[in-house]
Design a protein around this motif. Structure first.
Motif, PDB file in Angstrom:
ATOM      1  N   ALA A 257       0.822  -1.219   0.000  1.00 52.00           N
ATOM      2  CA  ALA A 257       0.000   0.000   0.000  1.00 52.00           C
ATOM      3  C   ALA A 257       0.848   1.258   0.000  1.00 52.00           C
ATOM      4  O   ALA A 257       0.450   2.287  -0.558  1.00 52.00           O
ATOM      5  CB  ALA A 257      -0.936   0.001   1.213  1.00 52.00           C
ATOM      6  N   THR A 258       2.025   1.204   0.623  1.00 49.92           N
ATOM      7  CA  THR A 258       2.841   2.406   0.789  1.00 49.92           C
ATOM      8  C   THR A 258       4.043   2.468  -0.155  1.00 49.92           C
ATOM      9  O   THR A 258       4.636   3.539  -0.319  1.00 49.92           O
ATOM     10  CB  THR A 258       3.373   2.502   2.226  1.00 49.92           C
ATOM     11  OG1 THR A 258       4.194   1.356   2.514  1.00 49.92           O
ATOM     12  CG2 THR A 258       2.214   2.553   3.226  1.00 49.92           C
ATOM     13  N   GLY A 259       4.396   1.327  -0.745  1.00 47.77           N
ATOM     14  CA  GLY A 259       5.583   1.289  -1.583  1.00 47.77           C
ATOM     15  C   GLY A 259       6.877   1.317  -0.793  1.00 47.77           C
ATOM     16  O   GLY A 259       7.955   1.498  -1.369  1.00 47.77           O
ATOM     17  N   ARG A 260       6.793   1.113   0.503  1.00 49.70           N
ATOM     18  CA  ARG A 260       7.974   1.135   1.367  1.00 49.70           C
ATOM     19  C   ARG A 260       8.416  -0.305   1.659  1.00 49.70           C
ATOM     20  O   ARG A 260       7.586  -1.177   1.935  1.00 49.70           O
ATOM     21  CB  ARG A 260       7.675   1.845   2.690  1.00 49.70           C
ATOM     22  CG  ARG A 260       7.216   3.275   2.529  1.00 49.70           C
ATOM     23  CD  ARG A 260       8.306   4.146   1.956  1.00 49.70           C
ATOM     24  NE  ARG A 260       9.398   4.301   2.910  1.00 49.70           N
ATOM     25  CZ  ARG A 260      10.670   4.486   2.544  1.00 49.70           C
ATOM     26  NH1 ARG A 260      11.013   4.497   1.274  1.00 49.70           N
ATOM     27  NH2 ARG A 260      11.594   4.638   3.472  1.00 49.70           N
ATOM     28  N   ARG A 261       9.731  -0.535   1.606  1.00 46.76           N
ATOM     29  CA  ARG A 261      10.230  -1.880   1.882  1.00 46.76           C
ATOM     30  C   ARG A 261      10.069  -2.222   3.356  1.00 46.76           C
ATOM     31  O   ARG A 261      10.357  -1.408   4.242  1.00 46.76           O
ATOM     32  CB  ARG A 261      11.700  -2.006   1.492  1.00 46.76           C
ATOM     33  CG  ARG A 261      12.233  -3.426   1.642  1.00 46.76           C
ATOM     34  CD  ARG A 261      13.639  -3.582   1.117  1.00 46.76           C
ATOM     35  NE  ARG A 261      14.618  -2.850   1.917  1.00 46.76           N
ATOM     36  CZ  ARG A 261      15.938  -2.983   1.766  1.00 46.76           C
ATOM     37  NH1 ARG A 261      16.408  -3.795   0.835  1.00 46.76           N
ATOM     38  NH2 ARG A 261      16.758  -2.289   2.522  1.00 46.76           N
ATOM     39  N   LEU A 262       9.607  -3.398   3.616  1.00 42.99           N
ATOM     40  CA  LEU A 262       9.372  -3.887   4.972  1.00 42.99           C
ATOM     41  C   LEU A 262      10.687  -4.345   5.604  1.00 42.99           C
ATOM     42  O   LEU A 262      11.582  -4.848   4.917  1.00 42.99           O
ATOM     43  CB  LEU A 262       8.385  -5.051   4.897  1.00 42.99           C
ATOM     44  CG  LEU A 262       7.991  -5.776   6.168  1.00 42.99           C
ATOM     45  CD1 LEU A 262       7.223  -4.849   7.105  1.00 42.99           C
ATOM     46  CD2 LEU A 262       7.134  -6.999   5.818  1.00 42.99           C
ATOM     47  N   THR A 263      10.783  -4.159   6.918  1.00 42.55           N
ATOM     48  CA  THR A 263      11.937  -4.663   7.668  1.00 42.55           C
ATOM     49  C   THR A 263      11.466  -5.637   8.739  1.00 42.55           C
ATOM     50  O   THR A 263      10.488  -5.373   9.443  1.00 42.55           O
ATOM     51  CB  THR A 263      12.711  -3.510   8.340  1.00 42.55           C
ATOM     52  OG1 THR A 263      13.284  -2.677   7.334  1.00 42.55           O
ATOM     53  CG2 THR A 263      13.828  -4.045   9.226  1.00 42.55           C
ATOM     54  N   PHE A 264      12.156  -6.766   8.852  1.00 37.57           N
ATOM     55  CA  PHE A 264      11.941  -7.693   9.957  1.00 37.57           C
ATOM     56  C   PHE A 264      13.132  -7.577  10.906  1.00 37.57           C
ATOM     57  O   PHE A 264      14.287  -7.700  10.487  1.00 37.57           O
ATOM     58  CB  PHE A 264      11.825  -9.144   9.466  1.00 37.57           C
ATOM     59  CG  PHE A 264      10.537  -9.456   8.761  1.00 37.57           C
ATOM     60  CD1 PHE A 264       9.322  -9.069   9.300  1.00 37.57           C
ATOM     61  CD2 PHE A 264      10.539 -10.127   7.545  1.00 37.57           C
ATOM     62  CE1 PHE A 264       8.126  -9.357   8.642  1.00 37.57           C
ATOM     63  CE2 PHE A 264       9.356 -10.420   6.894  1.00 37.57           C
ATOM     64  CZ  PHE A 264       8.147 -10.029   7.437  1.00 37.57           C
TER      65      PHE A 264
END
Length: 373
Positions: A257-264
């Protein structure tokens, strides 16, 4: 009439307050500008305002909702920990970290803010979780931590603040209104890009869905710490309400939805979640989610039998993550109790870690007996 926090007051509110004191509306812009200057520490420093007006405003307006009760340094002065006292006497901790520029990267000053006094999630490897929860911060209290950190950096010839991470005390998405409200102020008034703001969550799934439609575009970091529900139920008790499948689904939906890469995020704990099986599970989850993995060797915490793995085990774990994008976080501030998982307010009651990974009730602190000699 309740006191007004300068950092989150809009122009209309300030104009109304100024009018009540017989001051012109243009003074509102002067107040709002001064609030973000790191060399201004109080109303008395705003010399554009007449001294009489400054005095009258102090009866109704809080230049800051936090005061610095204590501060300490680590990493040769590039990490600054602030103990911030709130109006009701509660304390939270804020950390400012200066990273010098290198050949291929610019300098950055990152501020790590707290959103709650303590935390209710109760992760057994986290010092803050062993305090329990007192209350959530207000949006102004979060913003004012950033402003206080900016002043501390400026006083040392460092800064300005370039990044803010919501990774201090508390679960940011359990203090949702304060988290989102403070982010909006930091972007609109503080001059930060939302792309330089990171919100870390232990997995409040409904709030992740809600955040995805706020239009903020900040980075989301999920404190994963386990690749199976059985282990994550133990390490992150919130997993019992929002298990891995729903959490990873919500997080990847946020990224789309945001185009931001996710971080775990993965706090690597010796003998607990450092096996090759857990590493393979993490790798598979990260690949499916197209996520970045941030591995954080656990810091030693007083009264805890847990700690980081030995170097050989750590390297074996990292080797199994081949194929995923991985960084290993530098645990800055560990010599001043400011590193990740070590944030805690002074003199708070804390819970002990039982051998099974659960937490005991808060221990009573016994006041020292004064000497009569």
């Amino acid at each position: 009439m309740p006191r007004i926090a300068l950092s989150t007051a809009d122009s209309d509110t300030l104009i109304e307050l100024l009018s009540a004191h017989g001051a012109p509306a243009f003074r509102a812009a002067q107040l709002r500008h001064a609030a973000w200057q790191p060399f201004v520490s109080g109303l008395d420093d705003i010399r554009q305002l007449p001294s009489e007006l400054r005095s009258r405003l102090s009866d109704d307006l809080d230049f800051s909702t936090v005061t610095i009760a204590a501060e300490s340094e680590a990493d040769f002065g590039r990490t600054i920990k602030l103990l911030c006292r709130l109006a009701d006497g509660q304390t939270v901790e804020t950390v400012a970290m200066e990273t010098p520029g290198r050949e291929l990267s610019r300098r950055r000053s990152t501020v790590c803010v707290s959103t709650q006094v303590g935390c209710a999630v109760g992760c057994p490897f986290c010092a803050t979780g062993r305090m329990g929860l007192r209350r959530s911060c207000t949006a102004a209290e979060v913003v004012d931590q950033v402003r206080a950190a900016a002043r501390a950096l400026y006083a040392r010839g460092l800064g300005p603040v370039t990044h803010v991470v919501y990774m201090g005390m508390g679960e940011p998405l359990a203090a949702y209104d304060a988290t989102v409200g403070s982010m909006r102020v930091l972007v609109a008034d503080g001059g930060l890009s939302a792309r330089r703001i990171t919100v870390s969550t232990s997995g409040v799934v409904p709030a992740i869905h809600r955040l995805a439609v706020e239009g903020m575009g900040c980075t989301l970091a999920v404190s994963l710490h386990a690749s199976t529900d059985e282990l994550r139920d133990r390490l992150v008790p919130l997993n019992r309400a929002h298990p891995l499948e729903s959490l990873v689904g919500a997080a990847t939906g946020y990224a789309r939805a945001t185009g931001r890469r996710l971080t775990f995020e993965w706090c690597l704990i010796g003998g607990i979640n450092d096996s090759v099986e857990q590493a393979r599970g993490l790798r598979d989850i990260a690949r499916r989610a197209h996520a970045h993995v941030n591995v954080i060797p656990m810091n030693h915490i007083d009264d805890s039998p847990w700690g980081p793995p030995d170097r050989r085990t750590e390297l074996a774990f990292l080797t199994e993550l081949d194929g995923a994008v991985v960084t290993v976080r530098d645990t800055r501030g560990s010599d001043t109790d400011a590193a990740c998982g070590q944030l805690r307010a002074a003199l708070e009651q804390r819970r002990s870690l039982r051998p099974d990974g659960t937490l005991s009730p808060p221990a009573r602190r016994v006041a020292p007996v004064s000497s009569t000699r």
